[in-house]
Write a protein that holds these residues in place. Structure first.
Motif, mmCIF file in Angstrom:
data_model
loop_
_atom_site.group_PDB
_atom_site.id
_atom_site.type_symbol
_atom_site.label_atom_id
_atom_site.label_comp_id
_atom_site.label_asym_id
_atom_site.label_seq_id
_atom_site.Cartn_x
_atom_site.Cartn_y
_atom_site.Cartn_z
ATOM 1 N N LYS A 1 -14.982 -43.923 5.449
ATOM 2 C CA LYS A 1 -13.624 -43.747 4.921
ATOM 3 C C LYS A 1 -13.445 -42.429 4.158
ATOM 4 C CE LYS A 1 -13.871 -48.021 3.276
ATOM 5 N NZ LYS A 1 -14.554 -48.879 4.235
ATOM 6 N N ALA A 2 -14.432 -42.130 3.299
ATOM 7 C CA ALA A 2 -14.294 -40.936 2.456
ATOM 8 C C ALA A 2 -14.196 -39.671 3.311
ATOM 9 C CB ALA A 2 -15.481 -40.852 1.508
ATOM 10 N N GLU A 3 -15.116 -39.511 4.257
ATOM 11 C CA GLU A 3 -15.104 -38.325 5.128
ATOM 12 C C GLU A 3 -13.885 -38.352 6.045
ATOM 13 O OE1 GLU A 3 -17.624 -40.151 4.446
ATOM 14 O OE2 GLU A 3 -19.415 -38.951 4.058
ATOM 15 N N GLY A 4 -13.564 -39.561 6.553
ATOM 16 C CA GLY A 4 -12.459 -39.714 7.514
ATOM 17 C C GLY A 4 -11.118 -39.315 6.931
ATOM 18 N N ALA A 5 -10.884 -39.702 5.672
ATOM 19 C CA ALA A 5 -9.592 -39.395 5.049
ATOM 20 C C ALA A 5 -9.393 -37.881 4.971
ATOM 21 C CB ALA A 5 -9.526 -40.020 3.663
ATOM 22 N N LEU A 6 -10.461 -37.174 4.582
ATOM 23 C CA LEU A 6 -10.350 -35.712 4.466
ATOM 24 C C LEU A 6 -10.244 -35.053 5.844
ATOM 25 C CD1 LEU A 6 -12.899 -35.150 1.560
ATOM 26 C CD2 LEU A 6 -10.425 -35.373 1.441
ATOM 27 N N MET A 7 -11.016 -35.582 6.793
ATOM 28 C CA MET A 7 -10.944 -35.056 8.168
ATOM 29 C C MET A 7 -9.535 -35.223 8.721
ATOM 30 S SD MET A 7 -14.424 -36.421 9.944
ATOM 31 C CE MET A 7 -13.839 -36.377 11.610
ATOM 32 N N ALA A 8 -8.961 -36.414 8.505
ATOM 33 C CA ALA A 8 -7.615 -36.703 9.019
ATOM 34 C C ALA A 8 -6.603 -35.757 8.399
ATOM 35 C CB ALA A 8 -7.252 -38.153 8.716
ATOM 36 N N LEU A 9 -6.730 -35.549 7.078
ATOM 37 C CA LEU A 9 -5.791 -34.653 6.373
ATOM 38 C C LEU A 9 -5.841 -33.245 6.954
ATOM 39 C CD1 LEU A 9 -6.085 -35.417 2.566
ATOM 40 C CD2 LEU A 9 -4.043 -35.529 3.964
ATOM 41 N N ARG A 10 -7.078 -32.791 7.200
ATOM 42 C CA ARG A 10 -7.249 -31.407 7.689
ATOM 43 C C ARG A 10 -6.845 -31.246 9.145
ATOM 44 N NH1 ARG A 10 -12.760 -31.634 6.303
ATOM 45 N NH2 ARG A 10 -12.928 -31.672 4.051
ATOM 46 N N ALA A 11 -7.180 -32.261 9.964
ATOM 47 C CA ALA A 11 -7.093 -32.041 11.405
ATOM 48 C C ALA A 11 -5.976 -32.774 12.124
ATOM 49 C CB ALA A 11 -8.429 -32.420 12.041
ATOM 50 N N LEU A 12 -5.508 -33.917 11.590
ATOM 51 C CA LEU A 12 -4.615 -34.750 12.398
ATOM 52 C C LEU A 12 -3.189 -34.857 11.855
ATOM 53 C CD1 LEU A 12 -7.276 -37.521 13.141
ATOM 54 C CD2 LEU A 12 -6.404 -35.867 14.781
ATOM 55 N N SER A 13 -2.914 -34.169 10.781
ATOM 56 C CA SER A 13 -1.591 -34.165 10.128
ATOM 57 C C SER A 13 -0.898 -35.535 10.128
ATOM 58 C CB SER A 13 -0.670 -33.110 10.768
ATOM 59 O OG SER A 13 -0.491 -33.373 12.132
ATOM 60 N N PRO A 14 -1.521 -36.507 9.474
ATOM 61 C CA PRO A 14 -0.924 -37.857 9.479
ATOM 62 C C PRO A 14 0.209 -38.002 8.464
ATOM 63 C CG PRO A 14 -2.950 -37.868 8.218
ATOM 64 C CD PRO A 14 -2.759 -36.455 8.693
ATOM 65 N N GLU A 15 1.084 -38.969 8.736
ATOM 66 C CA GLU A 15 2.072 -39.371 7.721
ATOM 67 C C GLU A 15 1.562 -40.609 6.984
ATOM 68 O OE1 GLU A 15 6.411 -38.682 9.305
ATOM 69 O OE2 GLU A 15 5.089 -39.189 10.973
ATOM 70 N N GLU B 1 -10.939 -52.264 3.688
ATOM 71 C CA GLU B 1 -11.915 -52.613 2.656
ATOM 72 C C GLU B 1 -12.455 -51.448 1.812
ATOM 73 O OE1 GLU B 1 -14.967 -55.271 4.046
ATOM 74 O OE2 GLU B 1 -13.460 -56.552 4.984
ATOM 75 N N ILE B 2 -11.706 -51.132 0.776
ATOM 76 C CA ILE B 2 -12.146 -50.093 -0.158
ATOM 77 C C ILE B 2 -13.186 -50.726 -1.075
ATOM 78 C CG2 ILE B 2 -11.374 -48.365 -1.835
ATOM 79 C CD1 ILE B 2 -8.514 -49.294 -1.065
ATOM 80 N N GLY B 3 -14.327 -50.062 -1.221
ATOM 81 C CA GLY B 3 -15.364 -50.673 -2.050
ATOM 82 C C GLY B 3 -16.201 -49.674 -2.823
ATOM 83 N N ARG B 4 -16.164 -48.415 -2.393
ATOM 84 C CA ARG B 4 -17.008 -47.415 -3.060
ATOM 85 C C ARG B 4 -16.135 -46.383 -3.767
ATOM 86 N NH1 ARG B 4 -20.286 -44.607 1.368
ATOM 87 N NH2 ARG B 4 -18.170 -44.445 2.177
ATOM 88 N N ILE B 5 -16.707 -45.733 -4.741
ATOM 89 C CA ILE B 5 -15.953 -44.736 -5.505
ATOM 90 C C ILE B 5 -15.538 -43.561 -4.608
ATOM 91 C CG2 ILE B 5 -18.014 -43.496 -6.395
ATOM 92 C CD1 ILE B 5 -14.762 -44.223 -8.373
ATOM 93 N N GLU B 6 -16.376 -43.261 -3.575
ATOM 94 C CA GLU B 6 -16.032 -42.180 -2.630
ATOM 95 C C GLU B 6 -14.751 -42.523 -1.873
ATOM 96 O OE1 GLU B 6 -18.914 -43.704 -2.895
ATOM 97 O OE2 GLU B 6 -20.612 -42.386 -2.466
ATOM 98 N N ASP B 7 -14.607 -43.808 -1.510
ATOM 99 C CA ASP B 7 -13.398 -44.252 -0.782
ATOM 100 C C ASP B 7 -12.177 -44.085 -1.682
ATOM 101 O OD1 ASP B 7 -15.349 -45.102 0.961
ATOM 102 O OD2 ASP B 7 -15.170 -47.220 0.425
ATOM 103 N N VAL B 8 -12.346 -44.491 -2.940
ATOM 104 C CA VAL B 8 -11.243 -44.404 -3.909
ATOM 105 C C VAL B 8 -10.807 -42.949 -4.075
ATOM 106 C CG1 VAL B 8 -10.681 -44.722 -6.352
ATOM 107 C CG2 VAL B 8 -11.915 -46.517 -5.113
ATOM 108 N N ASN B 9 -11.786 -42.069 -4.253
ATOM 109 C CA ASN B 9 -11.470 -40.645 -4.430
ATOM 110 C C ASN B 9 -10.771 -40.065 -3.204
ATOM 111 O OD1 ASN B 9 -12.541 -40.676 -6.967
ATOM 112 N ND2 ASN B 9 -14.571 -39.992 -6.312
ATOM 113 N N ALA B 10 -11.242 -40.476 -2.017
ATOM 114 C CA ALA B 10 -10.631 -39.959 -0.784
ATOM 115 C C ALA B 10 -9.182 -40.417 -0.664
ATOM 116 C CB ALA B 10 -11.441 -40.419 0.425
#
Lengths: 171, 282
Positions: free
Chosen positions: B193-207, B213-222
Motif C-alpha cells: 500500500k505505501a509504495e503503491g499510493a506514491l506510485m499511483a500518485l506519480r504515474a496514474l493520475s488518480p482521482e 486494510e490499513i495496519g502499518r504506519i507506512e500505510d497511514v503515511n502514504a
C-alpha cells in the motif's frame, strides 16, 4: 546373378543407413544439449524475474523450444495440469523426451536429479539448482562436441565400409 | 482443512462438518478425517507446485488464488533475522471464498457524496468492521460505482486506482481484474500500500485511490500523502466500532490530518455488509 545384386544393394543400403543414423546421433546430441541449456536459462528468467508458476513457465518454454526439447516442457505442463506432482510430471516427461532424442542416459540422469528440487524452495534456491544443472549439461555438451568430431564421420564410414566388406565376402 | 481432524466448512456464519459423501453434519465423528496427504496434495494444486511464486505471500501467512480466494496457512513458521522466512510442515489450510456482490455499496454511496444535492464527487471514506463483515466486498463495489459514475446521483465517473496488496479487491489474473471494478479503474496488483499510493500518485493520475486494510504506519503515511496530493482515498480497517478505531494509536495521524470525510461502520447483524452507521470524521 540378379538376386545377388539385389542382396548386395540391400546389405549396402542397410549398413549405410545404420552408419548414418549413428552418425546423426553424434551430430544431434550437442545441438539438443545446447537447446536444452538455452531453455533452462530461459526457465531461470521465468522463475527469478517473471515469478511464473511452473506450468505457466513450461507452457511458454514449450512454445519457444524446438523438438524434442519442447516436448519435455509441454508434457510436464500437461501432466501437472492433470494434477500430478512436479516431481512425477518432470520425471515422466524426461523419460519420454530422452527416448525420442539423441540425448544419453547420463544426460537424462542430470535432468532427473532436478525433479526432486523443482518448485520446492524459494527463488534463490531454485536458481541455484537450475544453474547447477546448466553447468552439468554444459560439461556434457563439451564432451558431446568432442565425441561428434571423433565419431560422427567414423560411424558414417564404418557403416558404408561394413557394407562393402560384407558384399565382397558374399561374392 | 486441518490434518488428522474433521473437515470443516462455514456456511452463513455457522460451522458444519463434512461427511465423506459431501453432506453436512454436526457430529465430528461422522465427518471426513483430513489426512496429511490431503493437505499436501491440495497445497500442491493450489500453488501449482511452485512455492517460489508465492514466496512473499507465504511470509504473510496466506496466499491468494485466481478469483481472489484467500488461503490461510498453518504450520511450522521458520524465522530469519527475527522475520518470517517461510512456513513449512503445512498442516492446516483455511480457504475463504471471495465473491463480488454488485450493488453492495448502493445504499452507502449517497451518504458519502461530498454535496448530495449537486453531487460532483465523493468524500474520502473509511470502512470499519470486524473480520468477515463484508468490508472488501463493499469497497470493491464502491470502486465500481465511483469508476462508472451514477447519473441518478449526479456522480460523474472518476479515475480510480486500486492498490490491491493481497489481490482480493480486483482478483487480477495476469493483470486483468476478474471482478467488475469499473471502466476507469487501474489496478496495482500485489503492490504494498505505501509504495503503491506514491506510485499511483506519480504515474496514474488518480482521482480516487482505493486500498484494503490499513495496519502499518507506512500505510497511514502514504494515505496522508495521497490526501495531501488532492486525491480522494477509500480504505478499510479492522475494528468493532468508530469509538474503538478512533483510539487505535497507529491510526491517530489519519484523524489529525483529517484524511477521511466519512467513516462507515459495518457489521453482520442482518448479514455481511449491514451498515450500522455513517460518521462525518472531519
Amino acid at each position: 546373378m540378379n538376386l545377388r545384386l539385389i542382396g548386395a544393394a540391400a546389405v549396402m543400403f542397410s549398413t549405410t543407413v545404420i552408419g548414418f543414423c549413428m552418425s546423426q546421433k553424434y551430430r544431434e546430441r550437442p545441438r539438443q544439449l545446447r537447446d536444452l541449456i538455452d531453455s533452462l536459462q530461459q526457465l531461470v528468467t521465468e522463475v527469478s524475474f517473471g515469478m511464473y508458476s511452473l506450468p505457466e513457465a513450461f507452457a511458454a518454454l514449450s512454445r519457444r523450444s524446438s523438438f524434442p526439447i519442447g516436448l519435455l516442457y509441454s508434457r510436464t505442463s500437461a501432466l501437472m495440469t492433470k494434477g500430478l506432482s512436479v516431481e512425477k510430471s518432470w520425471s515422466v516427461a524426461v523419460t519420454e523426451m530422452v527416448s525420442k532424442s539423441a540425448l544419453t542416459s547420463t544426460d537424462a540422469a542430470v535432468l532427473q536429479r532436478l525433479a526432486v528440487c523443482l518448485g520446492r524452495s524459494d527463488r534463490n534456491d531454485q536458481v541455484r539448482h537450475l544453474q547447477y544443472t546448466i553447468g552439468r549439461l554444459t560439461q556434457a555438451e563439451v564432451e558431446a562436441l568432442r565425441e561428434r568430431d571423433r565419431k560422427a564421420k567414423l560411424s558414417l564410414y564404418l557403416g558404408w565400409g561394413t557394407g562393402v566388406c560384407t558384399v565382397i565376402l558374399l561374392y | 482443512m486441518r490434518a488428522h481432524r474433521p473437515l470443516t466448512a462455514c456456511f452463513a456464519g455457522e460451522d458444519h462438518f463434512i461427511e465423506v459423501s459431501g453432506r453436512r453434519c454436526m457430529n465430528p465423528i461422522h465427518a471426513y478425517g483430513v489426512t496429511w496427504e490431503d493437505i499436501q496434495a491440495t497445497w500442491q494444486l493450489m500453488t501449482h507446485g511452485s512455492l517460489y511464486a508465492f514466496e512473499e505471500e507465504m511470509k504473510r501467512g496466506y496466499i491468494t488464488l485466481p478469483g481472489g480466494h484467500r488461503v490461510g496457512i498453518a504450520g511450522k513458521v521458520i524465522l530469519e533475522r527475527g522475520e518470517v522466512h517461510l512456513i513449512r510442515d503445512i498442516a492446516g489450510l483455511n480457504l475463504r471464498i471471495a465473491r463480488a456482490v454488485k450493488g453492495a455499496a448502493k445504499d452507502v454511496v449517497p451518504r458519502i457524496l461530498s454535496r448530495p444535492k449537486h453531487a460532483v464527487s465523493v468524500e474520502s471514506t473509511l470502512l470499519i468492521s470486524p473480520p468477515q463483515c463484508g468490508k472488501t466486498t463493499m469497497l470493491r463495489d464502491l470502486a465500481r460505482i465511483v469508476s462508472s459514475g451514477d447519473p441518478s446521483l449526479g456522480l460523474k465517473a472518476h479515475k480510480v486506482v486500486i492498490i490491491d496488496e493481497r489481490s482480493e479487491i480486483a482478483a487480477c489474473h495476469r493483470g486483468i481484474p476478474q471482478h467488475d471494478v469499473g471502466p476507469k479503474t487501474d489496478v496495482l496488483d500485489g503492490c504494498p500500500k505505501a509504495e503503491g499510493a506514491l506510485m499511483a500518485l506519480r504515474a496514474l493520475s488518480p482521482e480516487v485511490i482505493v486500498t484494503d486494510e490499513i495496519g502499518r504506519i507506512e500505510d497511514v503515511n502514504a494515505l496522508i500523502e495521497a490526501r495531501n496530493g488532492g486525491v480522494c482515498v477509500m480504505a478499510t480497517a479492522h475494528g468493532k466500532d468508530w469509538e474503538e478505531v478512533k483510539k487505535r494509536p497507529i491510526l491517530q495521524p489519519l484523524w489529525e490530518s483529517c484524511v477521511f470525510g466519512r467513516v462507515v461502520v459495518l457489521s453482520r447483524r442482518r448479514g455481511p455488509g449491514t451498515v450500522e452507521s455513517v460518521h462525518c470524521s472531519s
